[in-house]
Design an enzyme around this catalytic site. Structure first.
Site, PDB file in Angstrom:
ATOM      1  N   LYS A  38       0.745  -1.227   0.024  1.00  7.95           N
ATOM      2  CA  LYS A  38      -0.213   0.086  -0.199  1.00  7.95           C
ATOM      3  C   LYS A  38       0.963   1.292   0.108  1.00  7.95           C
ATOM      4  O   LYS A  38       1.510   1.711   1.097  1.00  7.95           O
ATOM      5  CB  LYS A  38      -0.768   0.037   1.151  1.00  7.95           C
ATOM      6  N   GLY A  64       1.594   4.593  13.092  1.00  5.42           N
ATOM      7  CA  GLY A  64       2.314   3.340  13.711  1.00  5.42           C
ATOM      8  C   GLY A  64       1.640   2.849  14.889  1.00  5.42           C
ATOM      9  O   GLY A  64       1.319   1.676  15.215  1.00  5.42           O
ATOM     10  N   GLU A  79       8.965   1.428  11.260  1.00  2.45           N
ATOM     11  CA  GLU A  79       9.945   2.503  10.936  1.00  2.45           C
ATOM     12  C   GLU A  79       9.357   3.693  10.973  1.00  2.45           C
ATOM     13  O   GLU A  79       8.736   4.274   9.925  1.00  2.45           O
ATOM     14  CB  GLU A  79      10.775   2.019   9.433  1.00  2.45           C
ATOM     15  N   CYS A 118      12.965  10.986   7.124  1.00  2.00           N
ATOM     16  CA  CYS A 118      13.052  10.308   8.457  1.00  2.00           C
ATOM     17  C   CYS A 118      14.292  10.835   9.339  1.00  2.00           C
ATOM     18  O   CYS A 118      14.259  10.876  10.422  1.00  2.00           O
ATOM     19  CB  CYS A 118      12.500   9.029   8.497  1.00  2.00           C
ATOM     20  N   GLU A 129       9.022  16.271  15.301  1.00  2.06           N
ATOM     21  CA  GLU A 129       9.433  16.213  13.805  1.00  2.06           C
ATOM     22  C   GLU A 129       8.756  16.957  13.097  1.00  2.06           C
ATOM     23  O   GLU A 129       7.332  16.999  13.037  1.00  2.06           O
ATOM     24  CB  GLU A 129       9.006  14.678  13.442  1.00  2.06           C
TER      25      GLU A 129
END
Ligand code: NAD
Length: 477
Positions: free
Chosen positions: A157, A215, A232, A266, A367
Site C-alpha cells: 500500500k 504506527g 520504521e 526520517c 518532527e
C-alpha cells in the site's frame, strides 16, 4: 477518486479510483491463496533469484521514466530522483537477488549428544507493506525486495499522495513473471483501508514506514490477533559538529542533511549541535549558503530544493516555525513562502535556520518534516551527547570531527540506531538501518533486514543410541 497533485504547480496530474472494501478482501484472498497454494514460496531459489534480477533490470530499463514520474508526483528535485531514488531501488533488488540464498543458511547449534537441532528459515506468509510519500519507490523496493526474496506474498500500500511509481513497478513485476497473487497493490487512503487490512487474521506480518501516530494505530489494530510488526517511524536526529571538524565539509554536509528532499526525510538532521568555539563561524557560513540554495520546480535540473508534498504539510511546517518564534527562537533566514511568482502555485517553503531554541520547545523535540534547521551550541562533549539524546526519538545522528576515535567513542554514547561519522545519509544494502525508542523497531536492509521477513523454525530430532529418549519413560510406563 484519489486526486494526484503535482506539488510543484498545485495542478491535478490525474485521478485514480480508490479501492473499495471488496478490493481489500480480494487482495487478502489472492495473497493468502498465492502463499498457501501457489508456487512462489516453493519455487527454487535459483528461479526466485532470476525473477528478482528481472525486476531490478526492469527498473533500470525504465529509469528515466520512473525518475520523471517520481519528481512529478513528489516534487523532489529530478537530480535526486535520477541519481538516488531510482538507481538505488534497482540496486536493492539486485543485491537481495545475489545474497538472499546465503542469508537463508542458518547455522544450527550443536546440542548434547542425544539430540540434533536443525534451524530453518521460512517465509512469514502474507506480508502487508505500508509505504510513506517521501521516498515512494525506494522504500517500497526496500520492503518488497526482502519480502519477495524470502518467499512471502505481499499486499503493498503506497501513500495515496504518491502511488504513481509503485503502479509502474507493478507492471515491471508482472513482466518479470511473478505468479498471480504474489504482489497485490492497493491504492487507497490509509484511514479508509488501514484497519480492515491490518487487523485481518490472514495477514502474518506488517512492515510499516510512516509517522508515529499511524504506527501506534497499527499496533492497536493488530493487538487482537498477534502478528509480526516492523515499525520504521519518525525521527528528530542530531548532527554534532566538534571544534576540530573540517568546517567547510561540515557546513556543506549539514546543509544537505536537512535540506535534501525538502527536509522530508526520517533521518533529517533537524537539530544541528555545534561546539561553542566554532558556533558563530559555522552558523554564518550555514546561513549564507542556505540563502543560496536554488528553489524551483522538481522537474528543473537546476533545482536544489523543490516544494513540500502538499499544502497541508506546508501549513504544518509553518505552524512549527510560528510556534518557535512565539516561544522566543530566532529565525536567521527563510521561515516563509518564497516571493517568486513562478513558484506561487506550488507548495514551496524557504530553507529556514532557527537559533535560540530551548530543548523543551516543540521545534527541538517534534518532527517538523520540512526544510527547517534548528541550531544549538554546546560547551563540552558530554553536553553534546546529552542534547542529542534529549529526544523521544532515536533514529540517527551525525558526528563531524577529524579525530575518528573520539567520534567513535561519542557514537557509542548516542541513543540512536544509525550514526554517521563525517558523512550523512549513506544507506548500504549490506548494512541494517532502523531506529530506537519512538523511532520504532526492526531493521530494513542488510542481512538483518532481510531476515525480518522470515521466521525461524527449530526441528529437534532424537539421537539417543538405543532410541530410548527420556520423555518416553517419564511416567514410568
Ligand atoms: P503517514 O504515517 O501519514 O503515512 C504512511 C503510510 O501509512 C501511508 O501509506 C498512509 O496511507 C498509511 N496510513 C495512514 N493512515 C493509516 C491507517 N490508519 N492505517 C494504516 N495505514 C495508514 O506518514 P507519511 O506522512 O506518509 O510519511 C512521513 C512519516 O514517515 C514521517 O514521520 C517520517 O519520519 C516517516 N518515515 C520513516 C522512515 C524510517 O525508515 N524510519 C522512512 C521514511 C519516512
Amino acid at each position: 477518486m484519489i486526486k494526484i497533485i503535482n506539488p510543484s504547480t498545485g495542478e491535478l496530474i490525474k485521478q485514480i479510483p480508490a479501492v473499495s472494501k471488496a478490493d481489500v478482501e480480494l487482495a487478502l484472498c489472492r495473497a493468502r491463496k498465492a502463499f498457501d497454494q501457489g508456487e512462489w514460496p516453493k519455487l527454487s531459489l535459483t528461479e526466485r533469484k532470476k525473477i528478482l534480477l528481472k525486476i531490478s533490470q526492469g527498473i533500470l530499463e525504465k529509469a528515466a521514466e520512473l525518475a520523471n514520474l517520481e519528481t512529478l508526483n513528489t516534487g523532489k528535485p529530478i537530480k535526486e530522483s535520477t541519481f538516488m531514488d531510482i538507481p538505488s531501488s534497482a540496486k536493492t533488488f539486485e543485491y537481495l537477488a545475489n545474497n538472499f540464498e546465503k542469508y537463508l543458511q542458518e547455522e544450527s547449534p550443536k546440542l548434547e549428544a542425544e539430540a540434533e537441532c536443525r534451524l530453518l528459515r521460512e517465509p512469514m506468509g502474507v506480508v502487508v507493506l505500508i509505504v510513506p510519500w517521501n521516498y515512494p519507490l525506494l522504500i517500497a523496493c526496500w520492503k518488497l525486495a526482502s519480502a519477495l526474496a524470502a518467499g512471502n506474498t505481499v499486499i503493498l500500500k503506497p501513500s495515496s499522495f504518491t502511488p504513481l511509481t509503485v503502479l509502474e513497478l507493478g507492471k515491471i513485476i508482472q513482466d518479470a513473471g511473478l505468479p498471480e497473487g504474489v504482489v497485490n497493490i492497493l491504492i487507497a487512503s490509509g484511514e479508509e483501508v488501514g484497519k480492515t487490512l491490518c487487523s485481518d487474521p490472514r495477514v502474518d506480518m506488517i512492515s510499516f514506514t510512516g509517522s508515529n501516530v499511524v504506527g501506534k494505530k497499527i499496533i492497536e489494530y493488530t493487538a487482537g490477533n498477534v502478528k509480526k510488526l516492523m515499525m520504521e517511524l519518525g525521527g528528530k536526529s542530531a548532527s554534532i559538529i566538534l571544534a576540530d571538524a573540517d568546517l567547510e565539509v561540515a557546513v556543506n554536509s549539514a546543509l544537505c542533511s536537512i535540506f535534501l528532499n525538502q527536509g522530508q526525510m526520517c533521518t533529517a538532521m533537524s537539530r544541528i549541535l555545534v561546539d561553542a568555539k566554532i558556533y558563530d563561524k559555522f552558523v554564518s557560513s550555514f546561513v549564507e549558503k542556505a540563502k543560496r540554495i536554488k528553489l524551483g520546480a522538481g522537474a528543473d535540473f537546476e533545482t536544489q530544493i523543490g516544494p513540500l508534498i502538499s499544502d497541508s504539510q506546508r501549513k504544518k511546517v509553518i505552524g512549527f516555525v510560528e510556534k518557535a518564534k512565539k516561544a522566543g527562537a530566532k529565525i536567521l533566514c527563510g521561515g516563509k513562502i518564497p516571493d517568486d511568482v513562478k513558484l506561487k502555485n506550488g507548495f514551496f517553503f524557504e530553507p529556514t535556520v532557527i537559533t535560540d531554541a530551548k530543548p523543551e520547545m516543540a521545534i527541538f523535540q517534534e518532527e517538523v518534516f520540512g526544510p527547517v534547521a534548528c541550531m544549538s551550541k554546546f560547551s563540552s562533549e558530554d553536553e553534546a551527547v546529552k542534547l542529542a539524546n534529549d529526544s523521544n526519538f532515536g533514529l540517527a545522528a551525525c558526528i563531524w570531527s577529524k579525530d575518528k576515535s573520539k567520534a567513535q567513542g561519542l557514537a557509542q554514547k548516542i541513543n540512536s540506531g544509525t550514526i554517521w561519522i563525517n558523512t550523512y545519509g549513506m544507506f548500504y544494502n549490506e548494512a541494517p538501518f532502523g531506529g530506537f525508542k519512538q523511532s520504532g523497531f526492526g531493521k530494513e536492509l542488510g542481512k538483518e533486514g532481510f531476515l525480518e521477513y522470515t521466521r525461524l523454525k527449530n526441528i529437534l530430532t532424537d539421537k539417543t543410541p538405543d532410541a530410548k529418549p527420556l520423555v518416553n519413560y517419564w511416567y514410568g510406563f
